[in-house]
Design a protein around this motif. Structure first.
Motif, PDB file in Angstrom:
ATOM      1  N   GLY A  30      14.696  11.561  -5.757  1.00 25.41           N
ATOM      2  CA  GLY A  30      13.602  11.809  -6.687  1.00 25.41           C
ATOM      3  C   GLY A  30      12.656  10.629  -6.757  1.00 25.41           C
ATOM      4  O   GLY A  30      12.696   9.730  -5.907  1.00 25.41           O
ATOM      5  N   LYS A  31      11.824  10.601  -7.790  1.00 22.77           N
ATOM      6  CA  LYS A  31      10.838   9.538  -7.962  1.00 22.77           C
ATOM      7  C   LYS A  31      11.311   8.550  -9.014  1.00 22.77           C
ATOM      8  O   LYS A  31      12.039   8.900  -9.944  1.00 22.77           O
ATOM      9  CB  LYS A  31       9.478  10.116  -8.349  1.00 22.77           C
ATOM     10  N   GLY A  32      10.882   7.286  -8.844  1.00 26.38           N
ATOM     11  CA  GLY A  32      11.219   6.240  -9.801  1.00 26.38           C
ATOM     12  C   GLY A  32      10.068   5.278  -9.972  1.00 26.38           C
ATOM     13  O   GLY A  32       9.181   5.171  -9.107  1.00 26.38           O
ATOM     14  N   PHE A  33      10.061   4.591 -11.123  1.00 22.96           N
ATOM     15  CA  PHE A  33       9.037   3.600 -11.431  1.00 22.96           C
ATOM     16  C   PHE A  33       9.725   2.243 -11.533  1.00 22.96           C
ATOM     17  O   PHE A  33      10.586   2.034 -12.397  1.00 22.96           O
ATOM     18  CB  PHE A  33       8.319   3.950 -12.741  1.00 22.96           C
ATOM     19  N   LEU A  34       9.354   1.331 -10.630  1.00 23.46           N
ATOM     20  CA  LEU A  34      10.038   0.044 -10.518  1.00 23.46           C
ATOM     21  C   LEU A  34       9.058  -1.101 -10.674  1.00 23.46           C
ATOM     22  O   LEU A  34       7.899  -1.015 -10.267  1.00 23.46           O
ATOM     23  CB  LEU A  34      10.727  -0.087  -9.145  1.00 23.46           C
ATOM     24  N   ARG A  35       9.580  -2.184 -11.261  1.00 25.99           N
ATOM     25  CA  ARG A  35       8.805  -3.412 -11.314  1.00 25.99           C
ATOM     26  C   ARG A  35       8.770  -4.046  -9.920  1.00 25.99           C
ATOM     27  O   ARG A  35       9.641  -3.792  -9.090  1.00 25.99           O
ATOM     28  CB  ARG A  35       9.425  -4.385 -12.309  1.00 25.99           C
ATOM     29  N   PRO A  36       7.795  -4.934  -9.673  1.00 27.49           N
ATOM     30  CA  PRO A  36       7.728  -5.574  -8.352  1.00 27.49           C
ATOM     31  C   PRO A  36       8.991  -6.349  -7.980  1.00 27.49           C
ATOM     32  O   PRO A  36       9.338  -6.443  -6.795  1.00 27.49           O
ATOM     33  CB  PRO A  36       6.517  -6.505  -8.474  1.00 27.49           C
ATOM     34  N   ALA A  37       9.710  -6.916  -8.972  1.00 31.48           N
ATOM     35  CA  ALA A  37      10.933  -7.666  -8.663  1.00 31.48           C
ATOM     36  C   ALA A  37      12.025  -6.768  -8.113  1.00 31.48           C
ATOM     37  O   ALA A  37      12.934  -7.253  -7.422  1.00 31.48           O
ATOM     38  CB  ALA A  37      11.437  -8.389  -9.916  1.00 31.48           C
ATOM     39  N   ALA A  38      11.972  -5.468  -8.416  1.00 33.49           N
ATOM     40  CA  ALA A  38      12.986  -4.545  -7.916  1.00 33.49           C
ATOM     41  C   ALA A  38      12.699  -4.072  -6.500  1.00 33.49           C
ATOM     42  O   ALA A  38      13.563  -3.465  -5.872  1.00 33.49           O
ATOM     43  CB  ALA A  38      13.088  -3.330  -8.850  1.00 33.49           C
ATOM     44  N   PRO A  74       0.825  -1.212   0.000  1.00 28.88           N
ATOM     45  CA  PRO A  74       0.000   0.000   0.000  1.00 28.88           C
ATOM     46  C   PRO A  74       0.857   1.258   0.000  1.00 28.88           C
ATOM     47  O   PRO A  74       2.040   1.237   0.365  1.00 28.88           O
ATOM     48  CB  PRO A  74      -0.809  -0.129   1.294  1.00 28.88           C
ATOM     49  N   PRO A  75       0.293   2.387  -0.405  1.00 28.91           N
ATOM     50  CA  PRO A  75       1.036   3.660  -0.410  1.00 28.91           C
ATOM     51  C   PRO A  75       1.465   4.068   0.995  1.00 28.91           C
ATOM     52  O   PRO A  75       0.795   3.767   1.991  1.00 28.91           O
ATOM     53  CB  PRO A  75       0.045   4.657  -1.004  1.00 28.91           C
ATOM     54  N   LEU A  86      16.222  -2.304  -5.190  1.00 27.72           N
ATOM     55  CA  LEU A  86      17.535  -2.463  -5.807  1.00 27.72           C
ATOM     56  C   LEU A  86      18.278  -1.144  -5.928  1.00 27.72           C
ATOM     57  O   LEU A  86      19.494  -1.138  -6.117  1.00 27.72           O
ATOM     58  CB  LEU A  86      17.387  -3.087  -7.204  1.00 27.72           C
ATOM     59  N   TYR A  87      17.575  -0.032  -5.804  1.00 29.45           N
ATOM     60  CA  TYR A  87      18.186   1.291  -5.994  1.00 29.45           C
ATOM     61  C   TYR A  87      18.209   2.102  -4.707  1.00 29.45           C
ATOM     62  O   TYR A  87      18.385   3.314  -4.743  1.00 29.45           O
ATOM     63  CB  TYR A  87      17.423   2.047  -7.088  1.00 29.45           C
ATOM     64  N   GLY A  88      18.016   1.435  -3.578  1.00 27.87           N
ATOM     65  CA  GLY A  88      18.039   2.131  -2.305  1.00 27.87           C
ATOM     66  C   GLY A  88      16.680   2.057  -1.625  1.00 27.87           C
ATOM     67  O   GLY A  88      15.758   1.358  -2.069  1.00 27.87           O
ATOM     68  N   GLU A  89      16.567   2.787  -0.550  1.00 31.06           N
ATOM     69  CA  GLU A  89      15.325   2.786   0.222  1.00 31.06           C
ATOM     70  C   GLU A  89      14.468   3.992  -0.149  1.00 31.06           C
ATOM     71  O   GLU A  89      14.979   5.079  -0.443  1.00 31.06           O
ATOM     72  CB  GLU A  89      15.637   2.808   1.723  1.00 31.06           C
ATOM     73  N   GLY A  90      13.179   3.755  -0.141  1.00 27.28           N
ATOM     74  CA  GLY A  90      12.236   4.817  -0.485  1.00 27.28           C
ATOM     75  C   GLY A  90      10.869   4.514   0.088  1.00 27.28           C
ATOM     76  O   GLY A  90      10.696   3.620   0.922  1.00 27.28           O
ATOM     77  N   THR A  91       9.871   5.254  -0.373  1.00 29.15           N
ATOM     78  CA  THR A  91       8.497   5.106   0.104  1.00 29.15           C
ATOM     79  C   THR A  91       7.571   4.899  -1.086  1.00 29.15           C
ATOM     80  O   THR A  91       7.705   5.583  -2.117  1.00 29.15           O
ATOM     81  CB  THR A  91       8.060   6.359   0.882  1.00 29.15           C
ATOM     82  N   VAL A  92       6.652   3.952  -0.959  1.00 32.29           N
ATOM     83  CA  VAL A  92       5.702   3.674  -2.040  1.00 32.29           C
ATOM     84  C   VAL A  92       4.714   4.826  -2.162  1.00 32.29           C
ATOM     85  O   VAL A  92       4.066   5.212  -1.180  1.00 32.29           O
ATOM     86  CB  VAL A  92       4.957   2.345  -1.773  1.00 32.29           C
ATOM     87  N   VAL A  93       4.612   5.377  -3.365  1.00 34.43           N
ATOM     88  CA  VAL A  93       3.623   6.415  -3.638  1.00 34.43           C
ATOM     89  C   VAL A  93       2.326   5.778  -4.113  1.00 34.43           C
ATOM     90  O   VAL A  93       1.232   6.099  -3.621  1.00 34.43           O
ATOM     91  CB  VAL A  93       4.157   7.417  -4.680  1.00 34.43           C
ATOM     92  N   ASP A 150       0.117  -1.141 -15.739  1.00 32.18           N
ATOM     93  CA  ASP A 150       1.404  -1.567 -16.304  1.00 32.18           C
ATOM     94  C   ASP A 150       2.258  -2.357 -15.313  1.00 32.18           C
ATOM     95  O   ASP A 150       3.347  -2.814 -15.658  1.00 32.18           O
ATOM     96  CB  ASP A 150       2.203  -0.362 -16.815  1.00 32.18           C
ATOM     97  N   GLY A 151       1.759  -2.545 -14.077  1.00 31.23           N
ATOM     98  CA  GLY A 151       2.469  -3.367 -13.110  1.00 31.23           C
ATOM     99  C   GLY A 151       3.710  -2.725 -12.516  1.00 31.23           C
ATOM    100  O   GLY A 151       4.652  -3.428 -12.163  1.00 31.23           O
ATOM    101  N   PHE A 152       3.737  -1.391 -12.369  1.00 29.84           N
ATOM    102  CA  PHE A 152       4.893  -0.685 -11.818  1.00 29.84           C
ATOM    103  C   PHE A 152       4.525  -0.024 -10.487  1.00 29.84           C
ATOM    104  O   PHE A 152       3.390   0.419 -10.282  1.00 29.84           O
ATOM    105  CB  PHE A 152       5.381   0.394 -12.785  1.00 29.84           C
ATOM    106  N   TYR A 153       5.537   0.021  -9.607  1.00 28.98           N
ATOM    107  CA  TYR A 153       5.427   0.812  -8.375  1.00 28.98           C
ATOM    108  C   TYR A 153       6.020   2.195  -8.631  1.00 28.98           C
ATOM    109  O   TYR A 153       7.060   2.324  -9.285  1.00 28.98           O
ATOM    110  CB  TYR A 153       6.196   0.164  -7.224  1.00 28.98           C
ATOM    111  N   LYS A 154       5.364   3.200  -8.097  1.00 29.08           N
ATOM    112  CA  LYS A 154       5.925   4.543  -8.095  1.00 29.08           C
ATOM    113  C   LYS A 154       6.533   4.772  -6.713  1.00 29.08           C
ATOM    114  O   LYS A 154       5.831   4.746  -5.704  1.00 29.08           O
ATOM    115  CB  LYS A 154       4.841   5.585  -8.391  1.00 29.08           C
ATOM    116  N   ILE A 155       7.867   4.971  -6.666  1.00 28.67           N
ATOM    117  CA  ILE A 155       8.607   5.057  -5.415  1.00 28.67           C
ATOM    118  C   ILE A 155       9.215   6.442  -5.270  1.00 28.67           C
ATOM    119  O   ILE A 155       9.778   6.993  -6.233  1.00 28.67           O
ATOM    120  CB  ILE A 155       9.728   3.988  -5.360  1.00 28.67           C
TER     121      ILE A 155
END
Length: 522
Positions: free
Chosen positions: A256-264, A225-226, A233-240, A246-251
């Motif tokens: 800054g912000k990034g869009f990651l697949r669930p495997a990441a 959940p948000p 894989l790119y460090g620690e962050g918070t789920v937006v 499309d099956g991506f998380y916005k972190i």
């Protein structure tokens, strides 16, 4: 004619051999030309077959000659399986606990017999009496990181030659095996959380991440959940948010912000739970550990994991030493099987024995090992792995043949740790004590005693000062078997769970008499 000639004539005619021998004696004038013609025919046939077989034998000899120089590989797998089994590892520390931190006669006799089999080199480092071995080299015991007297005899002590590099390689191998295995997403998340919350801080090693992005994956059944902090894989962050289209998380990261697949997204981050019980125990304890030391109490799964993890780190260090010492060895390159599946870089390293290629040769070995872990169930993969390792690192590298079994065995105990609710509570206690910046051993032990009613083990990981690294060890881990810690603490604690200093006295014991400087009830 002698018996050899008669038997030879009988054999070339098969079931009619005895009949031809009888005709030879009855009518030699007519029988000898026929037999001579048959012998010349068989001679030509056998010479032609020998030429064909000689060519095959030569190829087989070229392929197997390099393997024949390795005199230990024939029984290494059986011995390694025996001495790294759960039964053998647990028996070793319990035997030492029953004999005041020393080896019992039965265990010592078994090790001597094992040493005779291998001329004193078999398992010398990985399962030997490490402290006794250092003493034999002339190293004073006061020159190594000492265990805390109120906790440790110790029953076992092991050294790490390079905590930073080889522990990082071991972590990456185990993480890769976790992702490539058949574990469910919940198990993988718990294992990643175990690395982040406990193992990496315990070894003081930065978290190493292995990227597997690009593989097919199923969308998560229960998305995070948000607002939940996560480790990726790119460090620690918070789920937006999670975007199902499309099956991506916005972190949201610090950068800054990034869009990651669930495997990441490796795992969610659990906050450190505060406890008034921890504060109460810590106020009553005045003893503190060195800042270079880490302390942990755990179950048998943690003990087995740390033993196998140390063995994995030691073998990676041996692989590095084999790679750097490869230059002085005469090499016979194994054709076909090893080179046929090798990359151009691996082929160059297999054919070149110069020592300056040590790092590249070690990296090539890690690449081969990753390939084995990725496809260890493929037909013939183990044989190809052995051939490559033997050609790349030399004849003494047979200890690396069972690395896939060692990784799977270590991973099994890591999964058991992650799924154990009692050990998860112990990790929370560890995080609370580690958050303060200093460990208080008695307070830590008393709080753990309220959680577990099974056998408990204690572990102290000590960094060695730079001035004391002349023997090549960066850190030492001390281990002790406590048994039922809750029963022990009834002697040292009041029944209300809070230590009463007025009813306690400090008593010193010598080493042979058991534990040292233990606290007893008046």
């Amino acid at each position: 004619m002698g018996p050899i000639h008669i038997n030879s004539i009988a054999r070339i005619y098969g079931e009619h051999g005895q009949e031809m021998v009888n005709l030879l004696f009855k009518n030699p004038a007519k029988t000898i030309p026929v037999i001579l013609r048959r012998l010349r025919q068989k001679d030509l046939e056998w010479r032609t077959a020998r030429q064909i077989l000689m060519k095959r034998w030569k190829e087989q000899n070229e392929q197997n000659y390099y393997r024949s120089l390795d005199h230990r590989s024939s029984y290494w797998r059986q011995q390694d399986k025996k001495h790294t089994s759960t039964r053998a590892l647990v028996h070793e520390i319990k035997d030492r606990a029953a004999h005041g931190g020393h080896e019992g006669k039965q265990l010592l006799h078994a090790k001597k017999e094992k040493a005779k089999e291998e001329h004193g080199s078999f398992y010398e480092v990985t399962n030997g009496n490490w402290v006794k071995k250092l003493r034999g080299r002339g190293l004073a015991l006061h020159a190594i990181a000492a265990p805390t007297k109120t906790l440790f005899t110790p029953h076992l002590s092991f050294g790490y030659k390079s905590v930073s590099s080889f522990s990082r390689d071991a972590h990456r191998l185990l993480t890769f095996a976790t992702e490539k295995g058949t574990l469910g997403p919940n198990d993988r998340e718990r294992m990643h959380r175990m690395w982040r919350d406990f193992l990496n801080p315990f070894f003081n090693v930065p978290e190493g991440r292995v990227s597997l992005i690009g593989e097919d994956e199923d969308p998560p059944e229960d998305p995070i959940p948000p607002g939940v902090p996560v480790s990726t894989l790119y460090g620690e962050g918070t789920v937006v948010e999670y975007r199902p289209q499309d099956g991506f998380y916005k972190i949201q990261f610090a950068w800054g912000k990034g869009f990651l697949r669930p495997a990441a997204v490796l795992c969610s981050i659990m906050p450190v739970e505060e406890s008034s019980v921890t504060s109460c125990y810590r106020r009553a304890d005045t003893e503190t550990l060195s800042e270079r030391s880490q302390l942990m109490f755990g179950t048998q799964s943690l003990y087995l994991f740390l033993r196998l993890h140390h063995l994995l780190v030691e073998r990676l260090a041996k692989a590095r030493s084999y790679a750097e010492g490869r230059g002085g060895e005469v090499q016979v390159v194994t054709p076909g099987l090893a080179l046929g599946t090798a990359s151009p870089v691996e082929k160059r390293l297999l054919e070149d024995t110069r020592t300056e290629y040590g790092q590249e040769r070690y990296d090539a070995y890690l690449s081969i090992l990753y390939g084995l872990v990725d496809g260890h169930n493929a037909s013939g993969e183990n044989l190809r792995y052995e051939e490559k390792v033997r050609s790349l690192l030399g004849n003494d590298s047979c200890e690396l043949y069972t690395m896939d079994k060692l990784i799977n065995h270590t991973l099994k105990h890591l999964q058991a740790m992650s799924s154990d609710e009692t050990f998860s509570q112990m990790v929370q206690v560890y995080r609370r004590h580690a958050k303060t910046g200093v460990f208080k051993p008695t307070a830590f032990r008393q709080e753990i005693a309220t959680l577990s009613y099974d056998d408990v083990y204690a572990f102290q990981f000590c960094k060695v000062k730079d001035a004391r690294r002349k023997h090549g060890y960066e850190a030492i881990i001390h281990m002790e078997y406590f048994g039922l810690l809750s029963e022990m603490e009834e002697i040292h604690m009041g029944y209300n769970g809070v230590m009463n200093d007025a009813t306690m006295v400090d008593v010193d014991y010598d080493r042979d008499g058991g534990s040292s400087n233990k606290r007893q009830r008046r």
